[in-house]
Design an enzyme around this catalytic site. Structure first.
Site, mmCIF file in Angstrom:
data_model
loop_
_atom_site.group_PDB
_atom_site.id
_atom_site.type_symbol
_atom_site.label_atom_id
_atom_site.label_comp_id
_atom_site.label_asym_id
_atom_site.label_seq_id
_atom_site.Cartn_x
_atom_site.Cartn_y
_atom_site.Cartn_z
ATOM 1 N N ASP A 54 22.828 -34.077 12.609
ATOM 2 C CA ASP A 54 21.697 -33.235 12.989
ATOM 3 C C ASP A 54 20.464 -34.084 13.319
ATOM 4 O O ASP A 54 19.939 -34.785 12.448
ATOM 5 C CB ASP A 54 21.372 -32.279 11.836
ATOM 6 C CG ASP A 54 20.437 -31.157 12.233
ATOM 7 O OD1 ASP A 54 19.687 -31.316 13.204
ATOM 8 O OD2 ASP A 54 20.459 -30.110 11.560
ATOM 9 N N SER A 94 18.402 -23.327 10.182
ATOM 10 C CA SER A 94 17.197 -24.028 10.605
ATOM 11 C C SER A 94 16.008 -23.495 9.809
ATOM 12 O O SER A 94 16.014 -23.578 8.584
ATOM 13 C CB SER A 94 17.009 -23.890 12.112
ATOM 14 O OG SER A 94 16.050 -24.795 12.588
ATOM 15 N N HIS A 112 22.850 -29.772 14.699
ATOM 16 C CA HIS A 112 21.981 -28.696 14.221
ATOM 17 C C HIS A 112 22.679 -27.354 14.443
ATOM 18 O O HIS A 112 22.437 -26.651 15.421
ATOM 19 C CB HIS A 112 20.645 -28.749 14.968
ATOM 20 C CG HIS A 112 19.565 -27.954 14.308
ATOM 21 N ND1 HIS A 112 19.149 -28.205 13.032
ATOM 22 C CD2 HIS A 112 18.816 -26.902 14.751
ATOM 23 C CE1 HIS A 112 18.178 -27.356 12.711
ATOM 24 N NE2 HIS A 112 17.972 -26.553 13.733
#
Length: 669
Positions: A581, A494, A613
């Site tokens: 995602d 991330s 994600h």
């Protein structure tokens, strides 16, 4: 590639000798990243049942057992694809409720399973909907309050859910752009929150089912990540806040709802107040935690304080109370010793008796797990960066947090960025240390938990001062003899993936290679594709990252996007991405891969079509980490378990660069 490796080899001739870990067993990837044997242990509010998650046909499902006979356990759910990671008891104790999504799309729906019969039903049978639990009452047991965004994906309406019939009754339609609600013990919504154009928030009373026109409280951008209502006492007379207004770190504040007067319950100048323990009957806060270097608990209730102290003395490691009976006579307690696998215990408060329920990963008992060291590091401008260091086994015999000789280092960057790293067992740390690397996790500016000034210091600093903090941490490690500058990799997911891309693109000589997991490469497209239910937080993104609606903001976002400096990348890069995602769209990875290919820059790119994600399915996690450790072995010279058949049960699709990782091309045949 040959030129880069040759240059690296030449540098290595002049580098200090690296510490070689004594011959220690190679911990198998599957033992670190496969399903735990058991996790999430809880006791039912009436004390009659124990529950946990454990594999059923290879997927984490919910199991229950009589509290007096844990061996008589049985599974009551039968998920076959996505692991169940969050569950809780219904207030009438007839069901266990859980949420799950499909393929990582984060459209979490709510399900209920009857404890007696195992009958399961969807309680929110909608498509492209994200269900949120607003409140569960201890006194009203036939229904709960939930939020649904099936009418407008940006906003959640409030519904009362009858648990037996599944009937949904609209309580409050969200026509005002409210980002959240707080309800009392009677399941009456009392407060609505709405974001403001400056990135702050307003709080409104709800009277007779209607949101009042004027807010009773306002906060600005600087308090937006450290101030929010935390819930009511059972009688509804007191509202608790986590509150940084007029201070730096978030304190617990009690507000009298009749008079508006406030009282400080708990505060700590080092860090925000984190978790709380509340009286199971009155809802009054009894204890609270502060996580600076490590989690510390303090109690206002003397009996709670004595029991927490006794547990800390009996259980060697950080202790967490994971559930309590309504009578508060029994607790489930998890202990994390870091150098041993975590375990869960049943604590009988009256008898002062501890009974071990399970070890989460018994396959790691006796494995060469290593310590984690909390290390405050000074940034170049004086900010203190609370960080965590892990060293390879056998390289630190005196336990001073410094190896006898330098070792290769992986800088592992947390996501968010509005989150934090904390002390405790971490699979990535143990795995990489076992392979011969030091691991350093840094709470760079912008991280949360250390007060609003520290968080706000990261505003508009993506790829700049936030990145400088990471470079300063590497310099600290080099100065202490932990590593050398030519043997440092950067990795993360991330925002940590963004930091990896920024590291290899903006500072191409700082790292020897990088591993990016679901990291954004283009801040413009990142902001264009955020999920619709993040609408309320959009101004937060604009104020803290850069505003794409202004010329100044556009220039900043372009300048801070690694995509536009992809031609500067000259070290090996591995990218992992979930196809579904919803936060960091797959195009974020595709764009930078395409840009690197256009410049004939090698990159290895792996996509998982059934993930979002991050990688929730253990077979996918194991597959990507098989690739990662063999990639790092080539880059940093550590040990690696061969890839072997690790990819076969996964959904991994290697889109680019299979030849760049030893054993990867063969694993695909």
């Amino acid at each position: 590639m040959r030129r880069l490796l040759s240059a690296a080899a030449m540098l290595a001739l002049a580098a200090p000798a690296f510490a070689q870990a004594p011959a220690v067993p190679l911990i198998e990837r599957a033992k670190l990243f496969g399903n735990p044997s058991k996790s999430g242990g809880k006791i039912s509010p009436d004390g009659k049942w124990l529950s946990w998650t454990a594999p059923r046909d290879g997927v984490l499902n919910i199991w229950v057992a009589p509290a007096g006979n844990p061996a008589d356990a049985r599974p009551i759910t039968a998920e076959t694809k996505r692991p169940i990671r969050q569950y809780f008891w219904s207030p009438d104790l007839s069901m266990i409720l859980f949420v799950n999504d499909k393929g990582g799309d984060e459209n979490f729906l709510l399900y209920g399973v009857d404890v007696a019969t195992g009958t399961q039903k969807s309680l929110t049978p909608f498509e492209k909907t994200r269900a949120e639990v607003i409140n569960i009452s201890h006194t009203i047991t036939d229904r709960i309050l939930i939020g649904l965004n099936n009418r407008d994906p940006r906003w959640h309406d409030v519904y009362s859910l009858d648990l037996k019939s599944g009937k949904l009754t609209l309580v409050l339609q969200n026509d005002g752009g409210y980002s959240g609600y707080v309800a009392d013990e009677q399941l009456v919504p009392r407060i609505a929150q709405r974001a403001t154009s400056d990135g702050g928030a307003e709080f409104f009373r709800i009277t007779a089912g209607k949101v009042e026109d004027k807010p009773f409280a306002r906060i600005g951008l600087e308090d937006a990540l450290t101030t929010a209502p935390a819930g009511f006492t059972t009688d509804g007379k007191t509202l608790y806040w986590l509150d940084s207004r007029g201070r730096d770190t978030a304190a617990v504040i009690a507000q009298d709802m009749a008079t508006g007067t406030t009282k400080v319950i708990a505060e700590d100048p080092r860090a925000d107040i984190g978790g709380t323990m509340v009286d199971t009957k009155t809802g009054v806060i009894q204890a609270w935690s502060v996580d600076y270097l490590r989690t510390e608990w303090k109690a206002a209730d003397p009996a709670i304080g004595r029991d927490l102290a006794w547990l800390k003395d009996q259980l060697k490691g950080d202790v967490f109370v994971t559930s309590r009976t309504d009578a508060d006579d029994k607790w489930t307690v998890a202990v994390d010793p870091v150098i041993k696998p975590s375990s869960t215990w049943l604590f009988d408060r009256k008898a002062h008796k501890l009974t071990q329920l399970f070890v989460g990963r018994p396959e790691l008992e006796g494995a060469p797990l290593v310590a984690m060291y909390p290390v405050p590091i000074k940034a170049r401008d004086g900010l203190t960066l609370v960080s965590y260091l892990t060293l390879p086994p056998g390289t630190d015999p005196d336990g001073d947090g410094k190896p006898n000789k330098p070792v290769p280092l992986v800088l592992f960057v947390h996501g968010g960025p509005w989150a934090r790293d904390s002390y405790g067992y971490a699979s990535w740390h143990q795995w990489l240390a076992n392979r011969g690397y030091a691991v350093l996790a840094v709470n760079y500016r912008g991280s949360t938990g250390f007060g609003k000034k520290f968080t706000s210091a990261g505003d508009l600093q993506w790829g700049r001062k936030m990145h400088d903090d990471l470079l300063d941490a590497v310099d600290w490690a080099v100065a202490r003899g932990i590593t050398t500058k030519d043997k440092v990799a950067i990795a993360g997911g991330s925002y940590g993936g963004y930091a990896t891309l920024a590291g290899v693109a903006f500072t191409p000589d700082a790292f020897h290679c990088g591993v990016d997991i679901v990291g954004p490469s283009n801040l413009f497209t990142l902001l264009q594709t955020i999920p619709p239910y993040w609408e309320a937080g959009k101004q937060q993104f604009y104020q803290r990252m850069g505003n794409p609606t202004t010329e100044e903001g556009k220039a900043l976002l372009r300048e801070r996007s690694p995509l536009f400096m992809a031609d500067k990348i000259k070290v090996p890069l591995l990218i992992g991405q979930g196809q579904n995602d919803p936060r960091v769209n797959v195009r974020e990875s595709e764009q930078i891969v395409d840009a690197m290919k256009a410049k004939s820059i090698p990159v290895t790119y792996v996509v998982f079509p059934d993930e979002g994600h991050g990688f929730a399915r253990p077979v996918n996690n194991i597959a990507f980490n098989a690739i990662t450790e063999n990639f790092l072995a080539t880059c940093l010279g550590g040990r690696a378990e061969p890839i072997g058949d690790a990819l076969k049960p996964s959904s991994a699709q290697v889109k680019e660069g299979a030849a760049g990782v030893p054993g990867l091309a063969a694993a695909l045949k």
